[in-house]
Motif scaffolding. Structure first.
Motif, PDB file in Angstrom:
ATOM      1  N   THR A 157       0.801  -1.211   0.000  1.00 42.17           N
ATOM      2  CA  THR A 157       0.000   0.000   0.000  1.00 42.17           C
ATOM      3  C   THR A 157       0.837   1.265   0.000  1.00 42.17           C
ATOM      4  OG1 THR A 157      -0.116  -0.029   2.401  1.00 42.17           O
ATOM      5  CG2 THR A 157      -1.875  -1.143   1.212  1.00 42.17           C
TER       6      THR A 157
ATOM      7  N   GLY B 263      -5.810  -4.060  14.551  1.00 42.65           N
ATOM      8  CA  GLY B 263      -5.417  -4.438  13.199  1.00 42.65           C
ATOM      9  C   GLY B 263      -4.009  -5.006  13.194  1.00 42.65           C
TER      10      GLY B 263
ATOM     11  N   ASP C  54       1.745  -1.962   5.506  1.00 42.56           N
ATOM     12  CA  ASP C  54       0.298  -2.105   5.403  1.00 42.56           C
ATOM     13  C   ASP C  54      -0.273  -2.230   6.810  1.00 42.56           C
ATOM     14  OD1 ASP C  54      -2.203  -2.337   4.317  1.00 42.56           O
ATOM     15  OD2 ASP C  54      -2.029  -4.450   3.797  1.00 42.56           O
TER      16      ASP C  54
ATOM     17  N   GLU D 170      -3.821  -3.728   8.213  1.00 42.53           N
ATOM     18  CA  GLU D 170      -5.112  -4.352   7.932  1.00 42.53           C
ATOM     19  C   GLU D 170      -5.941  -4.371   9.207  1.00 42.53           C
ATOM     20  OE1 GLU D 170      -4.690  -8.172   6.197  1.00 42.53           O
ATOM     21  OE2 GLU D 170      -3.631  -7.438   4.418  1.00 42.53           O
TER      22      GLU D 170
END
Length: 297
Positions: free
Chosen positions: A15, A88, A172, A174
């Motif tokens: 990302t 996350g 990243d 998530e």
């Protein structure tokens, strides 16, 4: 250095390319100088800090400093914080890395909270962009210490002179699946006798909720938490103290389900005189008698 974003639902997505944390190694006579790089956009959910005190965007990630030689490593350390109310997974990847000579010898690794991931060899183009280097779960408000490492094997030879490599580390975050809100309902009698057991029933919705329910009397814990069975937890109880008791059921929450507390149920307890020599039901303190739970104790 570019930022690459794969299609949603892809395997491991890149990302964001790190900014100051991305390095370009310029080798000269077995010396590798790390050059600072411009910052790129970062995952908006995270904050960064060089000292675990001052927080901001990726511009606060320190540049690599020093000279890389065979058998040596260069590192940069920073902190990543999850300022959201949802947990996350923080993941660090090898980005769309480049180097000027296929046989140049270099490797990368990442430490998160002092736990090192696997060493990934960049020699002969063996490593694929998107290789996960290390990861950790960050709960709401939690912080992770991240150290990026670029090394050169001790056996590196002349093929590594005057070359350059850019691992293009990528990050990243998530987020976990959103937790489901719950409601807890408590039922039981309005009145009870100090010598007679009665049943309390807590129902947690939605019915798929897992975990336990803690019953309380005027805020004081009654026994152990009771596991849910098909969304229901029951407790058989004796209250030995006369008067109004404010009973609540507290669902403790579980993976994917948010905790909740029932409205208070008022149970008014009356006493019955005990004939001499027959003893008294209840606890030795005379305040709570606990018969345990139908499901657990």
């Amino acid at each position: 250095m570019t930022t690459t974003i794969s299609a949603p639902g892809g395997l491991k997505r890149l990302t964001t390319a790190f900014g100051g944390a991305i390095l370009a190694l310029f080798l000269a006579a077995f010396g590798a100088l790390v050059m600072p790089a411009a910052a790129h956009a970062d995952p908006t959910a995270l904050q960064y800090s060089a000292d675990n005190s001052t927080w901001g965007d990726m511009s606060l990630i320190p540049d690599f400093q020093g000279e890389l030689i065979p058998g040596g490593e260069l590192t940069t350390t920073f902190y990543a914080k999850n300022p959201t109310s949802q947990g996350g997974t923080l993941q660090v990847y090898l980005g769309n890395w480049t180097k000027t000579a296929p046989d140049m010898q270099a490797y990368v690794r990442v430490e998160v909270n002092d736990a090192s991931g696997a060493i990934v060899d960049l020699t002969n183009n063996l490593a694929a962009p998107g290789t996960e280097l290390q990861s950790t779960h960050l709960g709401a408000g939690q912080t992770a210490k991240v150290m990026l490492v670029v090394g050169m094997p001790a056996e590196a030879g002349n093929e590594s002179q005057n070359q350059s490599v850019n691992p293009d580390f990528a990050l990243d975050f998530e987020q976990d699946a959103a937790a489901v809100a719950t409601t807890t309902t408590l039922t039981g009698p309005a009145t009870a006798n100090s010598t007679t057991a009665f049943e309390l029933t807590a129902t947690v919705a939605p019915a798929g909720a897992t975990g336990t329910v803690q019953f309380k009397d005027n805020g004081a814990i009654i026994g152990n938490p009771v596991p849910l069975t098909n969304g229901v937890a029951k407790r058989t109880q004796i209250l030995t103290t006369a008067g109004a008791h404010s009973i609540t059921a507290v669902y403790n929450g579980a993976d994917g389900f948010i905790a909740s507390t029932s409205e208070a149920l008022t149970v008014t307890v009356t006493t019955t005189p005990v004939e001499p020599g027959t003893g008294s039901a209840g606890s030795s303190s005379g305040s709570l008698g606990d018969l345990g739970s139908i499901f657990g104790s």
